[in-house]
Structures are given as C-alpha cells and as structure tokens.
Scaffold this motif. Structure first.
Motif, PDB file in Angstrom:
ATOM      1  N   ARG A 116       0.870  -1.181   0.000  1.00  0.00           N
ATOM      2  CA  ARG A 116       0.000   0.000   0.000  1.00  0.00           C
ATOM      3  C   ARG A 116       0.902   1.224   0.000  1.00  0.00           C
ATOM      4  O   ARG A 116       1.820   1.335   0.809  1.00  0.00           O
ATOM      5  CB  ARG A 116      -0.903   0.032   1.235  1.00  0.00           C
ATOM      6  N   SER A 117       0.651   2.139  -0.940  1.00  0.00           N
ATOM      7  CA  SER A 117       1.448   3.359  -1.020  1.00  0.00           C
ATOM      8  C   SER A 117       0.534   4.571  -0.990  1.00  0.00           C
ATOM      9  O   SER A 117      -0.663   4.478  -1.307  1.00  0.00           O
ATOM     10  CB  SER A 117       2.309   3.367  -2.287  1.00  0.00           C
ATOM     11  N   LEU A 118       1.107   5.717  -0.600  1.00  0.00           N
ATOM     12  CA  LEU A 118       0.344   6.955  -0.521  1.00  0.00           C
ATOM     13  C   LEU A 118       0.543   7.761  -1.788  1.00  0.00           C
ATOM     14  O   LEU A 118       1.487   7.571  -2.533  1.00  0.00           O
ATOM     15  CB  LEU A 118       0.779   7.766   0.695  1.00  0.00           C
ATOM     16  N   GLY A 119      -0.373   8.689  -2.017  1.00  0.00           N
ATOM     17  CA  GLY A 119      -0.308   9.564  -3.186  1.00  0.00           C
ATOM     18  C   GLY A 119      -1.567  10.394  -3.175  1.00  0.00           C
ATOM     19  O   GLY A 119      -2.159  10.645  -2.118  1.00  0.00           O
ATOM     20  N   ALA A 120      -2.015  10.833  -4.330  1.00  0.00           N
ATOM     21  CA  ALA A 120      -3.290  11.547  -4.399  1.00  0.00           C
ATOM     22  C   ALA A 120      -4.392  10.664  -3.838  1.00  0.00           C
ATOM     23  O   ALA A 120      -5.319  11.130  -3.193  1.00  0.00           O
ATOM     24  CB  ALA A 120      -3.589  11.932  -5.849  1.00  0.00           C
ATOM     25  N   THR A 123      -2.856   3.600  -2.981  1.00  0.00           N
ATOM     26  CA  THR A 123      -2.791   2.589  -4.035  1.00  0.00           C
ATOM     27  C   THR A 123      -2.341   1.260  -3.449  1.00  0.00           C
ATOM     28  O   THR A 123      -1.369   1.210  -2.689  1.00  0.00           O
ATOM     29  CB  THR A 123      -1.798   3.007  -5.131  1.00  0.00           C
ATOM     30  N   VAL A 124      -3.057   0.195  -3.783  1.00  0.00           N
ATOM     31  CA  VAL A 124      -2.668  -1.151  -3.370  1.00  0.00           C
ATOM     32  C   VAL A 124      -2.169  -1.885  -4.611  1.00  0.00           C
ATOM     33  O   VAL A 124      -2.860  -1.933  -5.629  1.00  0.00           O
ATOM     34  CB  VAL A 124      -3.841  -1.912  -2.722  1.00  0.00           C
ATOM     35  N   GLU A 148      -4.847  -1.164  -7.512  1.00  0.00           N
ATOM     36  CA  GLU A 148      -6.200  -0.748  -7.149  1.00  0.00           C
ATOM     37  C   GLU A 148      -6.147   0.642  -6.535  1.00  0.00           C
ATOM     38  O   GLU A 148      -5.462   0.863  -5.523  1.00  0.00           O
ATOM     39  CB  GLU A 148      -6.842  -1.733  -6.170  1.00  0.00           C
ATOM     40  N   VAL A 149      -6.839   1.584  -7.167  1.00  0.00           N
ATOM     41  CA  VAL A 149      -6.887   2.969  -6.686  1.00  0.00           C
ATOM     42  C   VAL A 149      -8.347   3.377  -6.590  1.00  0.00           C
ATOM     43  O   VAL A 149      -9.072   3.368  -7.583  1.00  0.00           O
ATOM     44  CB  VAL A 149      -6.141   3.925  -7.646  1.00  0.00           C
ATOM     45  N   ASP A 150      -8.788   3.733  -5.398  1.00  0.00           N
ATOM     46  CA  ASP A 150     -10.193   4.128  -5.177  1.00  0.00           C
ATOM     47  C   ASP A 150     -11.167   3.102  -5.751  1.00  0.00           C
ATOM     48  O   ASP A 150     -12.171   3.435  -6.383  1.00  0.00           O
ATOM     49  CB  ASP A 150     -10.470   5.506  -5.807  1.00  0.00           C
TER      50      ASP A 150
END
Length: 198
Positions: A116-120, A123-124, A148-150
């Motif tokens: 899992r990473s951070l950004g806007a 994201t997994v 997978e994003v949102d």
C-alpha cells in the motif's frame, strides 16, 4: 483507408465569387491519409481450476497454464493488513515466498507481494512472480500485477480484470490472473495459487 479533405481558403472563395479562372488548384484541395491500426489481445494459455483441497499450514499449490499442479513449501510468510506507509515508503501488507518442483523436474520459486502506497489516492499493488529454474538465470520468469486505486482495478496483462489479484483470508493467500514475462504480453498464461502461512 484514404480520406480526401477539401480545404477552401478565403482567397479561393473570393476568387470564385469574382469569376477568376486563375485559382491555384493546390491551394484549393489537399489529400490526407489516416492510418488505421488493429490491436489484438494476446493469446492466453488457460489454467484449470484450482484443486479443491486446502493445503496444510506452511504449504501451498500453484497451477500454471495447462501444466500439472505443483505442491509448494512456504519458506517465508507475513500478513499485516493494518500496515501503513511511512511517507514515500510503501507498507508491505502481504509477503510470501514458496518453492516446489515442476513435473519436468525444474525448481519453481513463487513470490507474492502486496503493498500500500500513498499519493493523491492510496494505491494497493499486488504482484506475483513465478520463476522456473535457477533464479539467477531462469528458464522462465512470469509476472502478474494489479493496481487498485479508489476501487478501480488496473491490470495491463488482463484489461477485463475487476478485482484484486490476491485474496487473503486468515493465514490463506489465494490468487489468480494472467502472467507473462516481465515487460511483455507474449507468452501469457493463466495461473492460480493458494498458500497457507505457518
């Protein structure tokens, strides 16, 4: 397919309105060709259904393409669904490594990762790597990966995918998807796996 585009300039319009016969044909029309391309989905070698058997703790099974199921021994496994990224450093939610031997006698290494990473938006990323033969000079290496994003899933090797590559339930990790050599889609195969952490 060739498409003829008629371009009429303002001076051409005025000249036509005045009845001038000395209009330059090159200024009145031009021809443009629009190239068409056809994209085809890569051929994917299907895999049979996963054997309806729950592996014992510390073991697993993988089926690659039309090959026979390979029994795996888990040599490392960590599941931490609550792990959080630290700044730009992704959090490792799932990490598993297992090994086995194919029907042809080749060593098989299976690596499973979820980050899992951070950004806007968080994201997994799920990644499964299959390596046959010597890991330093493998006979074959295959990778499957999904983001997978949102709630939106992206898989470059399987555009129809709409769910995560990995499913985690307790100590069991399952996955299925389209695998191909790193950076390629030629030689795509479907693979399924199930491992149980000890």
């Amino acid at each position: 397919m060739a498409v003829v585009v008629i371009a009429v300039t303002a001076s051409g319009l005025l000249a036509g309105a005045c009845g001038d016969d000395d209009v330059d044909d090159g200024a009145v029309s031009s021809t443009s060709t629009i190239a068409t391309t056809t994209t085809t989905q890569p051929i994917v070698e299907p895999a049979p259904s996963m054997p309806d058997v729950q592996p014992e703790s510390g073991t697993g099974v993988v089926v690659i393409g039309g090959g026979e199921a390979v029994t795996l021994e888990v040599v490392g496994c960590t599941i931490d669904a609550s792990a959080q990224p630290e700044g730009q450093v992704p959090a490792e939610l799932v990490s598993a490594t297992a090994g086995g031997t194919t029907a042809s006698g080749a060593e098989l290494l299976v690596e499973v990762r979820r980050f899992r990473s951070l950004g806007a938006s968080p994201t997994v990323t799920d990644t499964v790597t299959l390596v046959e033969g010597d890991p330093e000079a493998p006979d074959r290496a295959l990778v499957a990966q999904r983001f997978e994003v949102d709630g939106l899933v992206t898989d470059l090797r399987d555009p129809d995918a709409d769910d995560p590559l990995l499913r985690v339930s307790g100590s069991t990790i399952e996955g299925s998807g389209v695998f191909a050599p790193p950076g390629d889609t030629v030689g795509s195969v479907e693979a399924r796996l199930r491992v149980v952490c000890s």
